[in-house]
Write a protein that holds these residues in place. Structure first.
Motif, PDB file in Angstrom:
ATOM      1  N   VAL A 197     -75.065 108.836 -96.080  1.00 41.81           N
ATOM      2  CA  VAL A 197     -74.648 109.126 -94.706  1.00 41.81           C
ATOM      3  C   VAL A 197     -75.532 108.348 -93.730  1.00 41.81           C
ATOM      4  N   THR A 198     -76.829 108.337 -93.992  1.00 46.14           N
ATOM      5  CA  THR A 198     -77.743 107.560 -93.150  1.00 46.14           C
ATOM      6  C   THR A 198     -77.384 106.080 -93.212  1.00 46.14           C
ATOM      7  N   ALA A 199     -76.996 105.595 -94.382  1.00 48.57           N
ATOM      8  CA  ALA A 199     -76.609 104.188 -94.537  1.00 48.57           C
ATOM      9  C   ALA A 199     -75.400 103.856 -93.664  1.00 48.57           C
ATOM     10  N   VAL A 200     -74.495 104.798 -93.496  1.00 48.35           N
ATOM     11  CA  VAL A 200     -73.337 104.583 -92.620  1.00 48.35           C
ATOM     12  C   VAL A 200     -73.809 104.406 -91.175  1.00 48.35           C
TER      13      VAL A 200
ATOM     14  N   PHE B 143     -94.318 103.072 -89.598  1.00 51.74           N
ATOM     15  CA  PHE B 143     -93.027 103.359 -88.964  1.00 51.74           C
ATOM     16  C   PHE B 143     -93.208 104.572 -88.061  1.00 51.74           C
ATOM     17  N   ILE B 144     -92.933 104.400 -86.779  1.00 58.98           N
ATOM     18  CA  ILE B 144     -93.141 105.451 -85.788  1.00 58.98           C
ATOM     19  C   ILE B 144     -91.825 106.116 -85.402  1.00 58.98           C
ATOM     20  N   GLY B 145     -90.737 105.366 -85.411  1.00 58.96           N
ATOM     21  CA  GLY B 145     -89.455 105.936 -85.036  1.00 58.96           C
ATOM     22  C   GLY B 145     -88.442 104.890 -84.632  1.00 58.96           C
ATOM     23  N   LEU B 146     -87.492 105.320 -83.803  1.00 59.63           N
ATOM     24  CA  LEU B 146     -86.384 104.482 -83.362  1.00 59.63           C
ATOM     25  C   LEU B 146     -86.226 104.605 -81.857  1.00 59.63           C
ATOM     26  N   VAL B 147     -85.752 103.537 -81.239  1.00 60.85           N
ATOM     27  CA  VAL B 147     -85.371 103.561 -79.836  1.00 60.85           C
ATOM     28  C   VAL B 147     -84.134 102.673 -79.692  1.00 60.85           C
ATOM     29  N   SER B 148     -83.233 103.069 -78.792  1.00 62.59           N
ATOM     30  CA  SER B 148     -81.967 102.340 -78.683  1.00 62.59           C
ATOM     31  C   SER B 148     -81.555 102.125 -77.235  1.00 62.59           C
ATOM     32  N   LEU B 149     -80.883 101.016 -77.027  1.00 68.75           N
ATOM     33  CA  LEU B 149     -80.200 100.724 -75.778  1.00 68.75           C
ATOM     34  C   LEU B 149     -78.737 100.513 -76.136  1.00 68.75           C
ATOM     35  N   LYS B 150     -77.876 101.435 -75.695  1.00 70.13           N
ATOM     36  CA  LYS B 150     -76.443 101.376 -76.019  1.00 70.13           C
ATOM     37  C   LYS B 150     -75.682 100.948 -74.764  1.00 70.13           C
ATOM     38  N   ILE B 151     -75.004  99.820 -74.879  1.00 70.21           N
ATOM     39  CA  ILE B 151     -74.292  99.229 -73.749  1.00 70.21           C
ATOM     40  C   ILE B 151     -72.951  99.936 -73.537  1.00 70.21           C
ATOM     41  N   GLY B 152     -72.691 100.296 -72.284  1.00 69.03           N
ATOM     42  CA  GLY B 152     -71.411 100.910 -71.934  1.00 69.03           C
ATOM     43  C   GLY B 152     -70.397  99.848 -71.537  1.00 69.03           C
TER      44      GLY B 152
ATOM     45  N   GLN C  72     -94.607  97.126 -82.188  1.00 69.46           N
ATOM     46  CA  GLN C  72     -93.625  96.073 -82.428  1.00 69.46           C
ATOM     47  C   GLN C  72     -92.280  96.784 -82.517  1.00 69.46           C
ATOM     48  N   LEU C  73     -91.323  96.347 -81.732  1.00 72.40           N
ATOM     49  CA  LEU C  73     -89.968  96.875 -81.780  1.00 72.40           C
ATOM     50  C   LEU C  73     -89.094  95.774 -82.354  1.00 72.40           C
ATOM     51  N   ARG C  74     -88.470  96.037 -83.499  1.00 69.98           N
ATOM     52  CA  ARG C  74     -87.592  95.029 -84.089  1.00 69.98           C
ATOM     53  C   ARG C  74     -86.271  95.681 -84.450  1.00 69.98           C
ATOM     54  N   ILE C  75     -85.217  94.893 -84.357  1.00 74.02           N
ATOM     55  CA  ILE C  75     -83.883  95.394 -84.675  1.00 74.02           C
ATOM     56  C   ILE C  75     -83.872  95.930 -86.105  1.00 74.02           C
ATOM     57  N   VAL C  76     -83.254  97.107 -86.287  1.00 71.45           N
ATOM     58  CA  VAL C  76     -83.205  97.719 -87.618  1.00 71.45           C
ATOM     59  C   VAL C  76     -82.446  96.838 -88.596  1.00 71.45           C
ATOM     60  N   THR C  77     -82.847  96.945 -89.866  1.00 70.37           N
ATOM     61  CA  THR C  77     -82.187  96.226 -90.954  1.00 70.37           C
ATOM     62  C   THR C  77     -81.950  97.203 -92.098  1.00 70.37           C
ATOM     63  N   LEU C  78     -81.207  96.758 -93.090  1.00 72.07           N
ATOM     64  CA  LEU C  78     -80.932  97.607 -94.251  1.00 72.07           C
ATOM     65  C   LEU C  78     -82.210  98.039 -94.969  1.00 72.07           C
ATOM     66  N   SER C  79     -83.261  97.246 -94.877  1.00 67.14           N
ATOM     67  CA  SER C  79     -84.524  97.593 -95.536  1.00 67.14           C
ATOM     68  C   SER C  79     -85.196  98.804 -94.893  1.00 67.14           C
ATOM     69  N   ASP C  80     -84.724  99.238 -93.733  1.00 63.71           N
ATOM     70  CA  ASP C  80     -85.284 100.401 -93.041  1.00 63.71           C
ATOM     71  C   ASP C  80     -84.647 101.721 -93.483  1.00 63.71           C
ATOM     72  N   LEU C  81     -83.694 101.675 -94.374  1.00 60.44           N
ATOM     73  CA  LEU C  81     -82.913 102.857 -94.734  1.00 60.44           C
ATOM     74  C   LEU C  81     -83.773 104.058 -95.121  1.00 60.44           C
ATOM     75  N   SER C  82     -84.710 103.897 -96.028  1.00 64.90           N
ATOM     76  CA  SER C  82     -85.508 105.045 -96.501  1.00 64.90           C
ATOM     77  C   SER C  82     -86.291 105.695 -95.373  1.00 64.90           C
ATOM     78  N   LYS C  83     -86.933 104.878 -94.542  1.00 66.55           N
ATOM     79  CA  LYS C  83     -87.728 105.414 -93.434  1.00 66.55           C
ATOM     80  C   LYS C  83     -86.836 106.125 -92.414  1.00 66.55           C
ATOM     81  N   ILE C  84     -85.699 105.531 -92.110  1.00 68.11           N
ATOM     82  CA  ILE C  84     -84.785 106.136 -91.141  1.00 68.11           C
ATOM     83  C   ILE C  84     -84.219 107.439 -91.700  1.00 68.11           C
ATOM     84  N   HIS C  85     -83.859 107.441 -92.979  1.00 72.85           N
ATOM     85  CA  HIS C  85     -83.324 108.667 -93.579  1.00 72.85           C
ATOM     86  C   HIS C  85     -84.366 109.789 -93.520  1.00 72.85           C
ATOM     87  N   GLU C  86     -85.605 109.457 -93.846  1.00 71.29           N
ATOM     88  CA  GLU C  86     -86.672 110.465 -93.781  1.00 71.29           C
ATOM     89  C   GLU C  86     -86.804 111.020 -92.365  1.00 71.29           C
ATOM     90  N   LEU C  87     -86.792 110.136 -91.360  1.00 75.75           N
ATOM     91  CA  LEU C  87     -86.911 110.550 -89.966  1.00 75.75           C
ATOM     92  C   LEU C  87     -85.758 111.468 -89.555  1.00 75.75           C
TER      93      LEU C  87
END
Length: 181
Positions: A47-50, A77-86, A12-27
């Motif tokens: 810094v991760t919160a920024v 939680f497996i990780g993150l993936v992003s699509l950044k629009i130019g 499942q890929l879902r847009i990140v939210t503030l509730s993901d902070l701890s997992k993202i910081h650990e990663l």
């Protein structure tokens, strides 16, 4: 454009939210995840919160879609993936991903990259999607080749990594490549 949740067979890929902070910081704090990352390890959770706030703001402006990767089976939680629009005039975007080392080598990066490419071409309507990776990042090179991206270039000493300046391979896929793949 439906963008809040995407699915693959295992993810499942879902847009990140503030509730993901701890997992993202650990990663982002893992040295092995940071090895080929020019972002660097965050000095603390603030810094991760920024970063997280920037990703959420960018999503709201439709400039970047950062997804949390989670197992459908147990919501791990497996990780993150992003699509950044130019620049919209060129209809180009770039992708990046970061996975927890426990999930390396299991096809999750390939699986999530495929669905992000599909999202970019079908939902967003892009013409071209690009990715870059350090020339020593064999895992990422394999992922980008497996999904059908074409290595178009080699930039010399462009990535400021902890180990020093690294060369970078540039990959891309056109919408027509996706349709014909």
């Amino acid at each position: 454009m439906k963008t809040s949740i995407l699915f693959t067979k295992r993810l499942q890929l879902r847009i990140v939210t503030l509730s993901d902070l701890s997992k993202i910081h650990e990663l982002l704090s893992m040295p092995e995840v940071d090895q080929y990352n020019a972002l660097g390890i965050p000095t603390n959770k603030e810094v991760t919160a920024v970063y997280l706030d920037e990703w959420i703001d960018s999503y709201e402006m439709r400039k970047e879609f950062v997804f949390s990767l989670n197992s459908i089976v147990d919501d791990s939680f497996i990780g993150l993936v992003s699509l950044k629009i130019g620049n919209p005039k060129y209809s180009i975007a770039s992708i990046w991903y970061k996975l927890h080392p426990d999930f390396w080598g299991k096809g999750y990066a390939t699986e999530s990259t495929k669905v992000i490419l599909q999202f970019g071409f079908k939902e967003v309507g892009l013409h071209r999607i690009e990715a870059g990776c350090a020339i020593d990042n064999i895992g990422s090179i394999r992922v980008l080749e497996k999904v059908g991206m074409i290595r178009e270039g080699h930039k010399r000493k462009v990535l400021p990594l902890k180990a020093g300046w690294s060369d970078n391979y540039e990959f891309a896929m056109l919408e027509e490549d996706w349709q014909n793949g």
